[in-house]
Design an enzyme around this catalytic site. Sequence first.
Site, mmCIF file in Angstrom:
data_model
loop_
_atom_site.group_PDB
_atom_site.id
_atom_site.type_symbol
_atom_site.label_atom_id
_atom_site.label_comp_id
_atom_site.label_asym_id
_atom_site.label_seq_id
_atom_site.Cartn_x
_atom_site.Cartn_y
_atom_site.Cartn_z
ATOM 1 N N HIS A 162 -19.471 26.834 -7.942
ATOM 2 C CA HIS A 162 -19.515 28.277 -7.638
ATOM 3 C C HIS A 162 -20.534 29.021 -7.352
ATOM 4 O O HIS A 162 -21.657 28.529 -7.687
ATOM 5 C CB HIS A 162 -18.972 29.057 -9.086
ATOM 6 C CG HIS A 162 -17.516 28.383 -9.424
ATOM 7 N ND1 HIS A 162 -17.074 27.900 -10.908
ATOM 8 C CD2 HIS A 162 -16.490 28.797 -8.872
ATOM 9 C CE1 HIS A 162 -15.992 27.778 -10.668
ATOM 10 N NE2 HIS A 162 -15.254 28.408 -9.815
ATOM 11 N N CYS A 249 -19.419 30.942 -17.617
ATOM 12 C CA CYS A 249 -18.051 30.535 -17.611
ATOM 13 C C CYS A 249 -17.120 30.686 -18.872
ATOM 14 O O CYS A 249 -15.960 30.636 -18.588
ATOM 15 C CB CYS A 249 -18.046 29.046 -17.164
ATOM 16 S SG CYS A 249 -19.255 28.470 -15.865
HETATM 17 C C1 CIR Z 1 -13.824 23.479 -12.922
HETATM 18 O O1 CIR Z 1 -14.078 22.622 -11.992
HETATM 19 O O2 CIR Z 1 -12.973 24.543 -12.513
HETATM 20 C C2 CIR Z 1 -14.403 23.610 -14.282
HETATM 21 N N1 CIR Z 1 -14.327 22.096 -14.855
HETATM 22 C C3 CIR Z 1 -15.569 24.251 -14.492
HETATM 23 C C4 CIR Z 1 -15.558 25.650 -14.251
HETATM 24 C C5 CIR Z 1 -16.724 26.406 -14.352
HETATM 25 N N2 CIR Z 1 -16.468 27.609 -14.353
HETATM 26 C C6 CIR Z 1 -17.497 28.417 -13.708
HETATM 27 O O3 CIR Z 1 -18.543 27.814 -13.426
HETATM 28 N N3 CIR Z 1 -17.090 29.897 -13.607
#
Ligand code: CIR
Length: 257
Positions: A162, A249
């Site tokens: 991201h 997150c």
């Molecule tokens: C994903 O790949 O969507 C999750 N395992 C990690 C999401 C992390 N979220 C973020 O960086 N906003």
Amino acid sequence: MASRIAITRPVSTSIVHCELTHLTREPIDYSRAVEQHAAYQAALAALGCDVVSAPAGHDFPDAVFVEDVALVLDELAVMTRSGAVSRRGEADGVEPLLARYRDIVRIDAPGTLDGGDVLRVGRRLFVGCSSRSNANGIAQLRALLARHGYEVDAVDMRGCLHLKTAVTAVAENTLLGNGACVERSGFGNVTWIDVDPSEPHAANALWVGDGVIYPLAYARTADRLEAAGLALHRVDASELAKAEGGVTCCSLILARR
Ligand code: CIR
């Protein structure tokens, strides 16, 4: 009553089945992840947030990463539509709670957007062109927010999940970033703090009020942030880091209106 609300969501018992893009799967200790998440919630409270929890979504491995399901601004909340199909059902568990605080609008198909790709700097929103956020989603966001006076700029990025894996705000007009993943010139006239070169994953910090929630893992970059006068609240975020999650997150921060 605090001036901010932090929406969080419990770690799912299915977290071991999380999405992974850049990391190799490693065992995740669920109990430890839950303990670390509780300490993170305590840090949010210490920084002046009323912490509220959305109902658990144990069928959704990545549900704890609540940042991705919505973008919350003072004026409204935008429900996103993840580029990861496994994550599309997560919003149903969060939207009713969010609707208590904000009017809701949404990104529709074929647009995709993850909240983790949206970095706000004042009235500018930088949005990473990622595997999760496509041009259509970014165009929808621009159209939804123009009337509220926000400018939406698409940002190219490389080698990270991201945009906020690569760059986050740590104070007013001050960004912490990894120049290997994003061009710092794209963010305009800001103060830029580079992550320490030995800590390429260290750019994800959560600025809340007078402090910054920051992972224990990145001591050298923490020194740089403290040298810049920032007050860090260090947390051990190692278990959810294995799920490719950072400190931004795990919450949606809302100013109380
Ligand atoms: C994903 O790949 O969507 C999750 N395992 C990690 C999401 C992390 N979220 C973020 O960086 N906003």
